[in-house]
Design an enzyme around this catalytic site. Structure first.
Site, PDB file in Angstrom:
ATOM      1  N   ASP A  10     -68.649  88.347   1.557  1.00 53.59           N
ATOM      2  CA  ASP A  10     -67.948  89.632   1.498  1.00 53.59           C
ATOM      3  C   ASP A  10     -68.987  90.739   1.670  1.00 53.59           C
ATOM      4  O   ASP A  10     -69.891  90.881   0.845  1.00 53.59           O
ATOM      5  CB  ASP A  10     -67.227  89.769   0.158  1.00 53.59           C
ATOM      6  CG  ASP A  10     -66.272  90.952   0.115  1.00 53.59           C
ATOM      7  OD1 ASP A  10     -66.036  91.546   1.187  1.00 53.59           O
ATOM      8  OD2 ASP A  10     -65.774  91.275  -0.971  1.00 53.59           O
ATOM      9  N   ASP A 104     -64.680  92.274   7.245  1.00 48.96           N
ATOM     10  CA  ASP A 104     -65.850  92.236   6.358  1.00 48.96           C
ATOM     11  C   ASP A 104     -65.883  91.049   5.414  1.00 48.96           C
ATOM     12  O   ASP A 104     -66.721  91.006   4.509  1.00 48.96           O
ATOM     13  CB  ASP A 104     -65.933  93.531   5.549  1.00 48.96           C
ATOM     14  CG  ASP A 104     -64.718  93.762   4.673  1.00 48.96           C
ATOM     15  OD1 ASP A 104     -63.694  93.103   4.907  1.00 48.96           O
ATOM     16  OD2 ASP A 104     -64.797  94.598   3.760  1.00 48.96           O
ATOM     17  N   GLU A 105     -65.009  90.048   5.583  1.00 47.75           N
ATOM     18  CA  GLU A 105     -65.086  88.881   4.704  1.00 47.75           C
ATOM     19  C   GLU A 105     -64.562  87.647   5.411  1.00 47.75           C
ATOM     20  O   GLU A 105     -63.720  87.720   6.301  1.00 47.75           O
ATOM     21  CB  GLU A 105     -64.347  89.107   3.391  1.00 47.75           C
ATOM     22  CG  GLU A 105     -62.867  89.347   3.528  1.00 47.75           C
ATOM     23  CD  GLU A 105     -62.172  89.430   2.174  1.00 47.75           C
ATOM     24  OE1 GLU A 105     -62.519  88.661   1.253  1.00 47.75           O
ATOM     25  OE2 GLU A 105     -61.269  90.275   2.038  1.00 47.75           O
TER      26      GLU A 105
END
EC number: 2.7.7.7
Length: 357
Positions: A10, A104-105
């Site tokens: 993350d 983003d993860e």
């Protein structure tokens, strides 16, 4: 069977961190990414901004009230996408079992990996190091035997954290975990559980499956499994997109349906552009209406065939809007999404028929 080795990566305050990296004068300052209008919301907040209680999805007006030194940066989505592609290329050096959750993860299954490394912790550290050296951005990593624990672990020591929950630690960890921290248990469900005396995983584990289903519906079975550390969900690199949507929040509430129709035409054009880029079409259209008091309704229509043209979609959305009695309630947000997706090439080969809506 040996335990799986799952990593959840993350990125730390991703959008805001990209802004601080690209504009050095923003480093160390409270920065948010978002719009400037009166109805704008925070898309991302730097850790300096979070110290003031600012978080994503917060109305921008409230964020500015919490911090008078707040710096608002307009979003640069293409830049964030480019960085995300670079980061995912780093993941691919280790495994092709990668399940992106957002820009983003992502989950990674490194039980077997291209470098034949036995330590998932070592892989996670190498990934974090490569991300920093190649992008000058930090990421947090969680490592465990399943997706639920890996995701929880990645949030435990942010920013730039690395947290391992070993197989032998899992049961005790779950027992002490507040139910609001369980992935898949939202705020309202957590509040309802607290009313029933369910505060931690240990409390949740005391409830049998049938009773949980009685109180929470089908999700109760899932909660029962989480409490017993049963999460066999695979890391799915071919995760299918369930829907594509577009929406708009108005600077001032609108009341007249002609104005709503005009706004929906613009929103539908944006949605259709996204569908064209993704080469997708679908058979279900959903109209989303959020009122001035933040109450929200959705109205959906599923066609017998794939909705292949924007004109057909416009007819359906118009009908959904006209059928809804709004009782002069002010509307602050309108949105449209398309579900039950398939390739647009598949859609063009299907026989078409007139809509019976």
């Amino acid at each position: 069977m040996a335990p799986r080795k799952i990593i959840h990566i993350d990125m730390d305050a991703f959008f805001a961190s990209v802004e601080q990296r690209d504009f050095p004068h923003l480093q160390g300052k409270p920065v948010v990414v978002g719009g400037l209008g009166p109805r704008a919301v925070v898309a991302a907040a730097s850790y300096e901004a979070r110290q003031f209680g600012i978080h994503s999805a917060m109305p921008m007006g409230r964020a500015k009230n919490l911090c008078d030194q707040l710096i608002i940066q307009p979003g640069r989505m293409q830049t964030y996408k480019n960085e995300s592609h670079h980061i995912h290329a780093i993941f691919q050096r280790y495994t092709n079992l990668i399940e992106p959750l957002s820009l983003d993860e992502a989950y990674l299954d490194v039980t077997e990996n291209f470098l034949n490394l036995n330590s998932a912790t070592q892989i996670a550290q190498q990934i974090k190091t490569a991300i920093w050296e190649e992008t000058h951005l930090t990421a947090s990593a969680g490592i465990s035997v399943n997706k639920m624990l890996a995701k929880i672990a990645s949030a435990m020591n942010k920013p730039n954290g690395l947290t391992l929950i070993r197989p032998e630690q899992a049961a005790q960890f779950i027992d002490t975990l507040p139910v609001k921290r369980f992935h898949g248990i939202g705020q309202r469900t957590a509040e309802r559980m607290l009313q029933l005396g369910i505060e931690t995983g240990a409390h949740l584990r005391q409830w049998d499956r049938i009773t949980l289903i009685k109180w929470f519906g089908k999700a109760g079975g899932f909660y029962h499994e989480l409490a017993h550390n049963i999460d066999n969900r695979p890391v799915n690199p071919n995760r299918e997109r369930k829907s594509v949507g577009a929406e708009h929040t108005f600077d001032q509430d609108i009341f007249a349906k002609p104005l709503m129709q005009q706004a929906l035409n613009t929103i539908l054009a944006e949605l259709w552009n996204r569908l064209d880029q993704l080469q997708l079409r679908g058979s279900t259209l959903t109209l989303k209406i959020k009122f001035a008091d933040f109450q929200q309704i959705t109205r959906a229509h599923t066609a017998q065939q794939i909705i292949s043209t924007q004109a057909e979609a416009a007819r359906i959305i118009t009908a959904l809007l006209q059928r809804e009695p709004l009782y002069d309630r002010g509307v602050r947000l309108l949105g449209i999404s398309m579900g039950h997706l398939c390739s647009s090439q598949t859609a063009t080969t299907q026989p078409q028929q007139l809509s019976l809506f």
